[in-house]
Design an enzyme around this catalytic site. Structure first.
Site, short mmCIF file in Angstrom:
data_model
loop_
_atom_site.label_atom_id
_atom_site.label_comp_id
_atom_site.label_asym_id
_atom_site.label_seq_id
_atom_site.Cartn_x
_atom_site.Cartn_y
_atom_site.Cartn_z
N ARG A 1 8.16 45.80 -9.84
CA ARG A 1 9.34 46.57 -10.30
C ARG A 1 9.87 47.38 -9.12
O ARG A 1 9.18 48.25 -8.59
CB ARG A 1 8.95 47.48 -11.46
CG ARG A 1 10.10 48.18 -12.12
CD ARG A 1 9.60 48.95 -13.34
NE ARG A 1 9.13 48.03 -14.38
CZ ARG A 1 8.19 48.35 -15.27
NH1 ARG A 1 7.59 49.53 -15.23
NH2 ARG A 1 7.84 47.47 -16.20
N ARG B 1 9.04 57.66 -13.19
CA ARG B 1 9.53 56.30 -12.93
C ARG B 1 10.96 56.35 -12.36
O ARG B 1 11.49 57.42 -12.05
CB ARG B 1 9.49 55.49 -14.22
CG ARG B 1 8.11 55.43 -14.90
CD ARG B 1 7.19 54.43 -14.26
NE ARG B 1 5.91 54.29 -14.96
CZ ARG B 1 5.67 53.42 -15.94
NH1 ARG B 1 6.63 52.64 -16.39
NH2 ARG B 1 4.46 53.33 -16.48
N LYS C 1 2.99 57.86 -18.01
CA LYS C 1 4.28 57.67 -17.37
C LYS C 1 5.25 58.78 -17.76
O LYS C 1 5.09 59.44 -18.79
CB LYS C 1 4.86 56.31 -17.76
CG LYS C 1 5.07 56.12 -19.25
CD LYS C 1 5.47 54.69 -19.57
CE LYS C 1 5.57 54.46 -21.07
NZ LYS C 1 5.86 53.05 -21.39
N LYS D 1 9.62 59.75 -17.63
CA LYS D 1 10.93 59.14 -17.46
C LYS D 1 12.03 60.19 -17.52
O LYS D 1 11.99 61.10 -18.35
CB LYS D 1 11.17 58.07 -18.53
CG LYS D 1 10.17 56.93 -18.48
CD LYS D 1 10.39 55.91 -19.59
CE LYS D 1 9.39 54.76 -19.48
NZ LYS D 1 9.59 53.75 -20.54
N CYS E 1 13.08 42.90 -24.38
CA CYS E 1 12.09 43.03 -23.32
C CYS E 1 11.61 41.63 -22.90
O CYS E 1 11.93 40.63 -23.55
CB CYS E 1 10.91 43.88 -23.78
SG CYS E 1 9.87 43.08 -25.02
N CYS F 1 3.95 39.19 -20.46
CA CYS F 1 3.49 40.54 -20.78
C CYS F 1 2.19 40.49 -21.58
O CYS F 1 2.13 39.86 -22.65
CB CYS F 1 4.56 41.31 -21.56
SG CYS F 1 4.02 42.98 -22.02
N CYS G 1 9.86 49.00 -24.87
CA CYS G 1 10.54 48.86 -23.58
C CYS G 1 12.04 48.58 -23.71
O CYS G 1 12.81 48.97 -22.84
CB CYS G 1 9.87 47.77 -22.75
SG CYS G 1 8.20 48.21 -22.22
#
Length: 566
Positions: free
Chosen positions: A75, A144, A209, A211, A431, A437, A480
């Site tokens: 990514r 992120r 995470k 964001k 996604c 995945c 996602c």
């Protein structure tokens, strides 16, 4: 004496990793397997990559006594979603040289390359680094990719908001030198030499995470309330005065655990533009210090806030800042979608927004989008702006290039023929899900276009082809593609089976609610057909589908994440 908290496995790995190094060097040099050492699969996420397998081939390879076909997703961060033509060309080249030949535009305005083999990881990362791109903090327990509205129509405001997004991204980028040592042979591109200490994150970084997104009203095209920090630009006379600050958003949950839930961020006040970096840093440090490091299912900021209470969180923030936020300023969101086609001044600078189904840049028979965009990048002097809805804006196109760009897209079968696309399709998100995945229970990107073919027939039969209904599909409940903000949300629960959610609003300010469980395709069509017919017959002027299903009693409104499952 209080019991010592039992840390999760990932926390132990981070603590022992020597600032994200671990044994990645040894993993990369091991040619016996295409995989990394187990602990390194956690650490490589901080470097922007996930280890994956081709799940379509797992059974066959097992029968042949072969290990799974391991590869890596990388990514690549694109702060604010804005890339140069040269960067686009480089990503295109790398996709062909080391990836599976496609580029995925993510719902966080980042590039994803899929199918990169372990032996090619370093060369791939060096390749995009040469175009001033990086993947550090593309994944992992850190901040992120920072999103911002790609809308080119408010040029001066967008420039300020984009600059803020880029500054936040730079400020919250990990300082460890591990990324440069592992992938760039010690080369350092930054103007400041990072040391092996993390003044913001600390040795074990964040519990999960994090964001951040910035939006420019009236467009919420980055779904700011789904973020740990959402910043709403407040502008006056073409200048950004500051931002309304929202905290505590996040959409992931776990099936069968109602104590996990999606949650939208709460607005807690207004901050002048000069102080926005300070506010973001202090919110991050509170989550660093207060977040749950024992159970990762409860480690996001949303759970921290709901555990201690919003007022206690605000008090701590004000103490760390040394000042209070002022009351939030008025604003209005009207949409969370993208507007397609040409805009701007045909005799000056214009912009073209392209619908990219599933965010996938590739070539298919009769549809050579990837080739067309590569040729456009060779002469385009503006930007390639990735949107939060997996689409692409060719921004600031010179008048001399406008007809040439359209002709190239038409010649390659990639000119958007909106007459043959329903608004439902144009506003769809999916996604990656299967086949790569590891979290996916069901298909999403590969299946949603087929489902839309059948839904389009129903939509057109009821005169709803231009009704901008938001439909979003994911292969698991992690969220996602932001399915819980879809007016129609489909979340994979088993192969070919989806939970159906209804009732989010069109501007991204209300979550949806579970309507039916474990539906196959026939079940999805059977449930949605009468509701869509009812909407066509009974909707009020300008009434969105999500508002309609609540008014008609199909579902109750979700007013907070805590009553999402009610």
């Amino acid at each position: 004496m209080a019991d010592t908290p039992k840390l999760s496995e990932v926390e132990i790995v981070k603590d022992a990793s020597n600032y994200l190094r671990g044994t990645i060097v040894e993993s990369l040099s091991n040619r016996i397997t295409g995989a990394l050492n187990h602990d390194d699969t956690h650490l490589i996420k901080f470097h922007g990559s996930y280890q994956q397998t081709d799940r379509d081939l797992d059974s066959e390879r097992k029968l042949q006594k072969l290990e799974p076909l391991y590869s890596f997703m990388i990514r690549v961060r694109v702060p604010g979603g804005t890339a140069t033509p040269a960067q686009w060309q480089r990503m295109d080249d790398l996709a062909d040289e080391y990836g599976n030949g496609t580029i995925k535009l993510t719902t966080r305005q980042a590039f994803q390359l899929h199918g990169v083999l372990k032996r090619d990881l370093q060369a791939t990362i060096q390749g995009f680094n040469e175009a001033l791109l990086d993947s550090i903090a593309g994944c992992g327990d850190v901040n992120r990719n920072v999103m911002c509205s790609p809308n080119p129509h408010e040029s001066a405001v967008h420039a300020e908001v984009y600059a803020a997004a880029a500054a936040i991204s730079a400020h919250l980028t990990p300082r460890t030198t591990a990324y440069w040592e592992l992938w760039l042979n010690g080369e350092q591109q930054s103007t400041t030499e990072p040391a092996d200490e993390e003044p913001i994150y600390g040795k074990t970084y964040l519990p999960r995470k994090f964001k951040i997104a910035l939006a420019v009203p009236p467009y919420n095209d980055v779904d700011i309330f789904a973020n740990d920090i959402g910043l709403i630009a407040i502008a006056e006379k073409g200048k950004v005065l500051g931002y309304n600050v929202a905290v505590g958003g996040g959409l992931g949950m776990t099936f069968g655990m109602n104590e996990t839930y999606p949650r939208l961020a709460d607005i807690i006040g207004f901050v002048p533009a000069a102080n926005v970096l300070d506010v973001c840093e202090k919110v991050v440090t509170i989550q660093r210090d207060w977040g749950n490091r024992e159970n990762r299912k409860f480690s996001r900021l949303k759970y921290t806030i709901d555990k201690v209470g919003l007022s206690a969180f605000q008090a701590e923030l004000h103490q760390r800042l040394g000042y209070d936020l002022t009351p939030a300023r008025p604003y209005h969101f009207q949409s969370s979608t993208d507007a397609f086609g040409w805009s701007g001044n045909p005799k000056g600078l214009s912009h073209l927004t392209l619908f990219i189904e599933g965010g996938r840049i590739h070539n298919l028979p009769g549809y050579a989008l990837k080739t067309a965009l590569r040729e456009i990048a060779a002469f385009h002097t503006g930007e390639f702006r990735l949107t939060g809805n997996q689409n692409l804006v060719l921004a600031n196109i010179k008048s001399a290039h406008r007809s040439r760009i359209q002709a190239l897209l038409e010649a390659h079968g990639a000119w958007p023929n909106t007459a043959h696309q329903t608004a439902l399709r144009q506003h769809s998100l999916a996604c990656v899900a299967l086949n790569t995945c590891s979290q996916a229970f069901a298909e999403a990107e590969r299946y949603l276009p087929q489902l839309l073919d059948k839904l389009d027939t129903i939509i057109r039969a009821h005169g709803l082809a231009e009704a901008g209904i938001l439909i979003r599909m994911t292969g698991c409940p992690n969220g996602c593609a932001r399915p819980y903000l879809g007016e129609i949300g489909l979340v994979g629960k088993a192969p070919g089976r989806y939970n159906l959610y209804l009732g989010a609003d069109h501007a991204g300010e209300r979550l949806n609610k579970l309507y039916r469980e474990m539906l196959d395709e026939d079940g999805i069509l059977r449930e949605l057909t009468p509701i869509l017919a009812d909407y066509a017959a009974q909707r009020q002027p300008q009434e969105g589908f999500g508002d309609f299903v609540i008014r008609q009693g199909y579902v109750q409104a979700t007013t907070h994440g805590l009553n999402f499952h009610a």
